[in-house]
Enzyme design. Structure first.
Site, PDB file in Angstrom:
ATOM      1  N   ARG A  11      40.927  23.297  33.233  1.00  0.00           N
ATOM      2  CA  ARG A  11      40.498  24.500  32.493  1.00  0.00           C
ATOM      3  C   ARG A  11      41.669  25.475  32.356  1.00  0.00           C
ATOM      4  NH1 ARG A  11      37.269  27.705  35.194  1.00  0.00           N
ATOM      5  NH2 ARG A  11      37.386  26.669  37.222  1.00  0.00           N
ATOM      6  N   GLY A  12      41.481  26.475  31.489  1.00  0.00           N
ATOM      7  CA  GLY A  12      42.368  27.639  31.424  1.00  0.00           C
ATOM      8  C   GLY A  12      43.843  27.307  31.230  1.00  0.00           C
ATOM      9  N   GLY A  83      44.052  27.528  41.210  1.00  0.00           N
ATOM     10  CA  GLY A  83      43.822  28.763  41.961  1.00  0.00           C
ATOM     11  C   GLY A  83      42.432  29.314  41.749  1.00  0.00           C
ATOM     12  N   ILE A  84      42.061  30.205  42.633  1.00  0.00           N
ATOM     13  CA  ILE A  84      40.784  30.905  42.521  1.00  0.00           C
ATOM     14  C   ILE A  84      41.045  32.405  42.677  1.00  0.00           C
ATOM     15  CG2 ILE A  84      39.276  29.037  43.324  1.00  0.00           C
ATOM     16  CD1 ILE A  84      39.384  30.412  46.142  1.00  0.00           C
ATOM     17  N   TYR A 146      43.629  37.694  47.393  1.00  0.00           N
ATOM     18  CA  TYR A 146      44.248  37.057  46.221  1.00  0.00           C
ATOM     19  C   TYR A 146      45.710  37.490  46.113  1.00  0.00           C
ATOM     20  CZ  TYR A 146      45.058  35.731  41.335  1.00  0.00           C
ATOM     21  OH  TYR A 146      45.569  35.171  40.174  1.00  0.00           O
ATOM     22  N   PRO A 176      51.785  35.495  35.599  1.00  0.00           N
ATOM     23  CA  PRO A 176      51.053  35.908  34.401  1.00  0.00           C
ATOM     24  C   PRO A 176      50.425  37.291  34.578  1.00  0.00           C
ATOM     25  CG  PRO A 176      50.452  33.663  35.056  1.00  0.00           C
ATOM     26  CD  PRO A 176      51.232  34.269  36.197  1.00  0.00           C
ATOM     27  N   GLY A 177      50.295  37.987  33.437  1.00  0.00           N
ATOM     28  CA  GLY A 177      49.520  39.225  33.417  1.00  0.00           C
ATOM     29  C   GLY A 177      48.050  38.859  33.262  1.00  0.00           C
ATOM     30  N   ILE A 179      45.274  37.057  31.449  1.00  0.00           N
ATOM     31  CA  ILE A 179      45.201  35.921  30.529  1.00  0.00           C
ATOM     32  C   ILE A 179      43.739  35.535  30.325  1.00  0.00           C
ATOM     33  CG2 ILE A 179      46.043  33.564  30.086  1.00  0.00           C
ATOM     34  CD1 ILE A 179      48.302  35.654  30.574  1.00  0.00           C
TER      35      ILE A 179
HETATM   36  P1  NDP Z   1      40.587  29.004  35.744  1.00  0.00           P
HETATM   37  O1  NDP Z   1      39.541  29.529  36.650  1.00  0.00           O
HETATM   38  O2  NDP Z   1      40.365  28.993  34.282  1.00  0.00           O
HETATM   39  O3  NDP Z   1      41.009  27.503  36.201  1.00  0.00           O
HETATM   40  C1  NDP Z   1      41.299  27.234  37.539  1.00  0.00           C
HETATM   41  C2  NDP Z   1      41.710  25.782  37.653  1.00  0.00           C
HETATM   42  O4  NDP Z   1      42.030  25.516  39.045  1.00  0.00           O
HETATM   43  C3  NDP Z   1      40.599  24.822  37.264  1.00  0.00           C
HETATM   44  O5  NDP Z   1      41.166  23.730  36.578  1.00  0.00           O
HETATM   45  C4  NDP Z   1      40.033  24.376  38.622  1.00  0.00           C
HETATM   46  O6  NDP Z   1      39.516  23.054  38.599  1.00  0.00           O
HETATM   47  C5  NDP Z   1      41.286  24.385  39.479  1.00  0.00           C
HETATM   48  N1  NDP Z   1      40.998  24.487  40.903  1.00  0.00           N
HETATM   49  C6  NDP Z   1      40.494  25.550  41.582  1.00  0.00           C
HETATM   50  N2  NDP Z   1      40.341  25.244  42.883  1.00  0.00           N
HETATM   51  C7  NDP Z   1      40.766  23.970  43.041  1.00  0.00           C
HETATM   52  C8  NDP Z   1      40.843  23.096  44.148  1.00  0.00           C
HETATM   53  N3  NDP Z   1      40.482  23.473  45.385  1.00  0.00           N
HETATM   54  N4  NDP Z   1      41.330  21.840  43.963  1.00  0.00           N
HETATM   55  C9  NDP Z   1      41.711  21.441  42.728  1.00  0.00           C
HETATM   56  N5  NDP Z   1      41.653  22.222  41.617  1.00  0.00           N
HETATM   57  C10 NDP Z   1      41.179  23.477  41.780  1.00  0.00           C
HETATM   58  O7  NDP Z   1      41.894  29.851  36.099  1.00  0.00           O
HETATM   59  P2  NDP Z   1      43.185  30.227  35.221  1.00  0.00           P
HETATM   60  O8  NDP Z   1      43.529  29.147  34.303  1.00  0.00           O
HETATM   61  O9  NDP Z   1      43.000  31.594  34.725  1.00  0.00           O
HETATM   62  O10 NDP Z   1      44.260  30.320  36.398  1.00  0.00           O
HETATM   63  C11 NDP Z   1      45.252  29.331  36.634  1.00  0.00           C
HETATM   64  C12 NDP Z   1      46.271  29.934  37.577  1.00  0.00           C
HETATM   65  O11 NDP Z   1      46.829  31.101  36.991  1.00  0.00           O
HETATM   66  C13 NDP Z   1      45.633  30.390  38.907  1.00  0.00           C
HETATM   67  O12 NDP Z   1      46.506  30.075  39.967  1.00  0.00           O
HETATM   68  C14 NDP Z   1      45.514  31.898  38.725  1.00  0.00           C
HETATM   69  O13 NDP Z   1      45.528  32.580  39.947  1.00  0.00           O
HETATM   70  C15 NDP Z   1      46.730  32.199  37.885  1.00  0.00           C
HETATM   71  N6  NDP Z   1      46.638  33.445  37.147  1.00  0.00           N
HETATM   72  C16 NDP Z   1      45.644  33.655  36.221  1.00  0.00           C
HETATM   73  C17 NDP Z   1      45.565  34.863  35.544  1.00  0.00           C
HETATM   74  C18 NDP Z   1      44.527  35.172  34.523  1.00  0.00           C
HETATM   75  O14 NDP Z   1      44.446  36.343  34.079  1.00  0.00           O
HETATM   76  N7  NDP Z   1      43.713  34.225  34.084  1.00  0.00           N
HETATM   77  C19 NDP Z   1      46.535  35.950  35.815  1.00  0.00           C
HETATM   78  C20 NDP Z   1      47.518  35.610  36.797  1.00  0.00           C
HETATM   79  C21 NDP Z   1      47.565  34.404  37.430  1.00  0.00           C
HETATM   80  P3  NDP Z   1      37.913  22.722  38.494  1.00  0.00           P
HETATM   81  O15 NDP Z   1      37.327  23.636  37.465  1.00  0.00           O
HETATM   82  O16 NDP Z   1      37.916  21.274  38.093  1.00  0.00           O
HETATM   83  O17 NDP Z   1      37.351  22.935  39.866  1.00  0.00           O
END
Ligand code: NDP
Length: 238
Positions: A11-12, A83-84, A146, A176-177, A179
């Site tokens: 995702r994302g 990440g979460i 976080y 990232p800011g 997103i």
């Molecule tokens: P999303 O919540 O959209 O996606 C998170 C992704 O991480 C998913 O693919 C999920 O997989 C996976 N994931 C989470 N926990 C686990 C785990 N224990 N094992 C394997 N996979 C895991 O987040 P974003 O795309 O927004 O974020 C991606 C990264 O960017 C993160 O590290 C986040 O902290 C960072 N970030 C995001 C920002 C934002 O504004 N969106 C800003 C700054 C940083 P699944 O769904 O299959 O469980």
């Protein structure tokens, strides 16, 4: 053919990275945990290899890396992206919530990088990018666990980049800011509008904004960039 392993690719930002690296000609494998349907759909669309594992758990992360190495044969690029996020008062964070945040966002990068690095060292080539956050640089109220996990990735990047540079491996970190992904679902419309207003370019970021930077950092033109903490935030600052 160059290869890339991307954690959190279902995702994302991670999904956009899978698409971007595949488009750039890489053979891609990605980790996911819960989003089985999204992972399979992305695999069908890109030819990337989906691998289900929990990066917060050392054993599961190592098994995932073993599978990725088996399928890809070698790994040139590692993107530690999974990440979460969670919003709560610092005084309400339980030991378990603190631990889960640190395990998922920081220890995951340790487990996966440690599993992939020996092969990168032996091929004397590799690119690692850790996905931190503006909150890892600035700190966010009500996101202390976080912010701490993301600040940890910055320290890991700076230290590891020095250790592995002589082996031809670059290690960088992007911050990232704001997103537009599912991760923003914890914010209400008013907060999102405020965050947009605080972003000088006048819009929130897209996963593609981040994916493009990741591909650049792993490409030929970026071989002299290492140990860097790079904000991709539309001017949204500390
Ligand atoms: P999303 O919540 O959209 O996606 C998170 C992704 O991480 C998913 O693919 C999920 O997989 C996976 N994931 C989470 N926990 C686990 C785990 N224990 N094992 C394997 N996979 C895991 O987040 P974003 O795309 O927004 O974020 C991606 C990264 O960017 C993160 O590290 C986040 O902290 C960072 N970030 C995001 C920002 C934002 O504004 N969106 C800003 C700054 C940083 P699944 O769904 O299959 O469980």
């Amino acid at each position: 053919m160059r290869t890339a392993l991307i954690t959190g690719g279902s995702r994302g930002i991670g999904a956009a990275a899978v698409l971007a690296f595949a488009k750039a000609g890489y053979r891609v494998a990605f980790f996911y945990l819960k989003s089985e349907d999204a992972a399979q759909a992305l695999a069908a669309k890109t030819g990337a290899i989906p691998i289900c594992c929990d990066v917060s758990d050392g054993e599961s992360a190592r098994a995932g890396c073993q599978e990725a190495l088996l399928q890809l044969r070698h790994i040139d690029v590692l993107i530690n992206n999974a990440g979460i996020a969670q919003q709560m008062l610092f005084t309400d964070i339980t030991d378990e919530q603190w631990q889960h945040m640190l395990q998922t966002n920081l220890s995951s990068a340790f487990y996966v990088t440690k599993a992939v690095l020996p092969q990168m060292i032996s091929q004397k080539d590799g690119r690692i990018v850790n996905v931190s956050s503006i909150w890892g640089q600035a700190g966010a109220s009500c996101e202390v666990h976080y912010s701490a996990s993301k600040a940890g990735l910055i320290g890991m990047t700076k230290a590891l980049s020095k250790e592995v540079a002589p082996s031809g491996i670059t290690v960088n970190c992007i911050c990232p800011g704001v997103i537009q992904t599912d991760m923003l679902s914890c914010y209400d419309a008013q907060t999102l509008a405020q965050l947009k207003e605080e972003t000088p370019v006048g819009r929130l970021g897209t996963p593609e904004d981040i994916a493009g930077a990741l591909v650049f950092l792993c490409g030929d033109s970026a071989g002299f960039i290492t140990g860097q903490i790079i904000g991709i935030n539309g001017g949204f600052g500390e």
